[in-house]
Design a protein around this motif. Structure first.
Motif, mmCIF file in Angstrom:
data_model
loop_
_atom_site.group_PDB
_atom_site.id
_atom_site.type_symbol
_atom_site.label_atom_id
_atom_site.label_comp_id
_atom_site.label_asym_id
_atom_site.label_seq_id
_atom_site.Cartn_x
_atom_site.Cartn_y
_atom_site.Cartn_z
ATOM 1 N N GLY A 166 0.792 -1.224 0.000
ATOM 2 C CA GLY A 166 0.000 0.000 0.000
ATOM 3 C C GLY A 166 0.826 1.276 0.000
ATOM 4 N N LEU A 167 2.159 1.173 -0.024
ATOM 5 C CA LEU A 167 2.982 2.372 -0.098
ATOM 6 C C LEU A 167 2.752 3.139 -1.389
ATOM 7 N N CYS A 168 2.263 2.472 -2.425
ATOM 8 C CA CYS A 168 2.000 3.133 -3.706
ATOM 9 C C CYS A 168 0.721 3.954 -3.688
ATOM 10 N N GLU A 169 -0.061 3.869 -2.622
ATOM 11 C CA GLU A 169 -1.335 4.572 -2.572
ATOM 12 C C GLU A 169 -1.125 6.054 -2.243
ATOM 13 N N ALA A 180 -2.447 2.284 5.087
ATOM 14 C CA ALA A 180 -1.220 1.575 4.731
ATOM 15 C C ALA A 180 -0.031 2.104 5.524
ATOM 16 N N GLN A 181 0.131 3.417 5.562
ATOM 17 C CA GLN A 181 1.293 3.997 6.237
ATOM 18 C C GLN A 181 1.216 3.803 7.747
ATOM 19 N N GLN A 182 0.050 4.074 8.326
ATOM 20 C CA GLN A 182 -0.081 3.930 9.772
ATOM 21 C C GLN A 182 -0.001 2.473 10.189
ATOM 22 N N GLY A 183 -0.541 1.579 9.360
ATOM 23 C CA GLY A 183 -0.452 0.155 9.669
ATOM 24 C C GLY A 183 0.985 -0.333 9.680
ATOM 25 N N ILE A 184 1.799 0.158 8.737
ATOM 26 C CA ILE A 184 3.209 -0.227 8.710
ATOM 27 C C ILE A 184 3.920 0.241 9.967
ATOM 28 N N LEU A 185 3.696 1.503 10.343
ATOM 29 C CA LEU A 185 4.369 2.048 11.519
ATOM 30 C C LEU A 185 3.975 1.293 12.781
ATOM 31 N N ASP A 186 2.689 0.955 12.922
ATOM 32 C CA ASP A 186 2.243 0.212 14.104
ATOM 33 C C ASP A 186 2.862 -1.183 14.151
ATOM 34 N N LEU A 199 9.355 -8.164 1.634
ATOM 35 C CA LEU A 199 9.120 -6.723 1.581
ATOM 36 C C LEU A 199 9.885 -6.045 0.452
ATOM 37 N N ILE A 200 10.821 -6.736 -0.168
ATOM 38 C CA ILE A 200 11.683 -6.102 -1.170
ATOM 39 C C ILE A 200 10.892 -5.688 -2.407
ATOM 40 N N ILE A 201 10.053 -6.569 -2.921
ATOM 41 C CA ILE A 201 9.290 -6.235 -4.136
ATOM 42 C C ILE A 201 8.332 -5.074 -3.893
ATOM 43 N N PRO A 202 7.551 -5.037 -2.790
ATOM 44 C CA PRO A 202 6.721 -3.842 -2.551
ATOM 45 C C PRO A 202 7.530 -2.557 -2.435
ATOM 46 N N ILE A 203 8.695 -2.609 -1.780
ATOM 47 C CA ILE A 203 9.539 -1.412 -1.678
ATOM 48 C C ILE A 203 10.032 -1.000 -3.054
ATOM 49 N N LEU A 231 11.061 6.108 1.692
ATOM 50 C CA LEU A 231 12.355 6.314 2.341
ATOM 51 C C LEU A 231 12.195 6.385 3.864
ATOM 52 N N LYS A 232 11.167 7.073 4.331
ATOM 53 C CA LYS A 232 10.930 7.147 5.772
ATOM 54 C C LYS A 232 10.600 5.765 6.343
ATOM 55 N N VAL A 233 9.850 4.978 5.590
ATOM 56 C CA VAL A 233 9.511 3.628 6.053
ATOM 57 C C VAL A 233 10.755 2.752 6.107
ATOM 58 N N ILE A 234 11.647 2.884 5.121
ATOM 59 C CA ILE A 234 12.887 2.107 5.136
ATOM 60 C C ILE A 234 13.714 2.452 6.370
ATOM 61 N N GLN A 235 13.768 3.718 6.717
ATOM 62 C CA GLN A 235 14.506 4.114 7.917
ATOM 63 C C GLN A 235 13.914 3.476 9.164
ATOM 64 N N ARG A 236 12.586 3.502 9.277
ATOM 65 C CA ARG A 236 11.928 2.879 10.436
ATOM 66 C C ARG A 236 12.129 1.374 10.421
#
Length: 246
Positions: free
Chosen positions: A104-107, A116-122, A138-142, A158-163
């Motif tokens: 869902g990062l593409c959304e 998508a973003q909040q679910g990843i962080l949680d 996770l490589i293909i979605p990234i 990029l922010k998600v990769i850092q987290r």
């Protein structure tokens, strides 16, 4: 039949003049025709390295969200919206759910983007040791998110990769073998910074400057990637300089 002196004189006569064209011929660049006279050269097309390439098909995350397959809802409080999980996050099947949320990062449309973003962080916050075994999925979605070349999506990824790297031990080292899949876009956008002279660039305050985010992400990858991280980063991003050696 012309022979003798008359023949030699005819050789020295100038050729009849060719009338000039009303409009010059149009020829492509970098060809033999471009060296001729009275031609107009068409410049080569742009490479399009920064042109957005959005996904044509809807994401898997959106399809599953519409079907109601995610155990999530919306909760409202004084700090804004957040996800209300219907089950404990620690009990989720990370092999099943985490790659879907990364897809869902593409959304860029609400509410898919928010969930998508909040679910990843949680999930990264509460995942602990359950995150490391899921890294290959996770490589293909990234990669798909970065390849959209949409500045908003690239910054979010990029922010998600850092987290992701700092979420638990050994994640940074586990990402090293996949640098060839995710770092080519880093190399393209590394120097794409906003130059406003003496004006204020508010994208830096909001962490939306692609060039700065890429530099920060590469430094985090090097710090947490072990002894082989720098040489692999340098191979894919030749202009990168180590933050550890300095």
């Amino acid at each position: 039949m012309i022979i003798g002196k008359e023949f030699r004189k005819s050789l020295r006569r100038p050729m009849p003049s060719v009338p000039k064209r009303a409009t010059p011929r149009v020829v492509p660049a970098f060809t033999i025709q471009a060296l001729q006279k009275d031609v107009t050269i068409i410049p080569p097309p742009k490479a399009g390295a920064f042109v957005e390439r959005p996904r044509k098909a809807p994401t898997q995350f959106r399809r599953f969200y519409i079907r109601g397959d995610f155990p999530i809802g919306t909760e409202f409080d004084t700090y804004g919206n957040k996800i209300a999980w219907k089950v404990e996050i620690e009990k989720l099947d990370y092999h099943h759910y985490l790659p879907m949320f990364f897809d869902g990062l593409c959304e860029t449309v609400h509410p898919y983007k928010f969930f998508a973003q909040q679910g990843i962080l949680d999930m990264l916050q509460h995942g602990g040791p359950k995150i490391l075994p899921v890294i290959p999925q996770l490589i293909i979605p990234i990669k798909n998110a970065l390849n959209t070349r949409n500045q908003e999506i690239v910054c979010t990824t990029l922010k998600v990769i850092q987290r992701l790297v700092i979420s638990t031990d050994m994640v940074g080292e586990a990402l090293v073998p996949y640098y060839r899949q995710i770092l080519p876009i880093f190399n393209i956008f590394k120097n794409k910074n906003v130059n406003l002279g003496d004006r204020i660039d508010y994208t830096q305050m909001n962490q939306e400057n692609v060039g700065d985010l890429i530099q920060e992400t590469l430094e985090i990858l090097e710090q947490y990637g072990g002894e082989n991280a720098f040489i692999n980063i340098k191979y894919m991003v030749p202009t990168y300089e180590s933050c550890m050696l300095n």
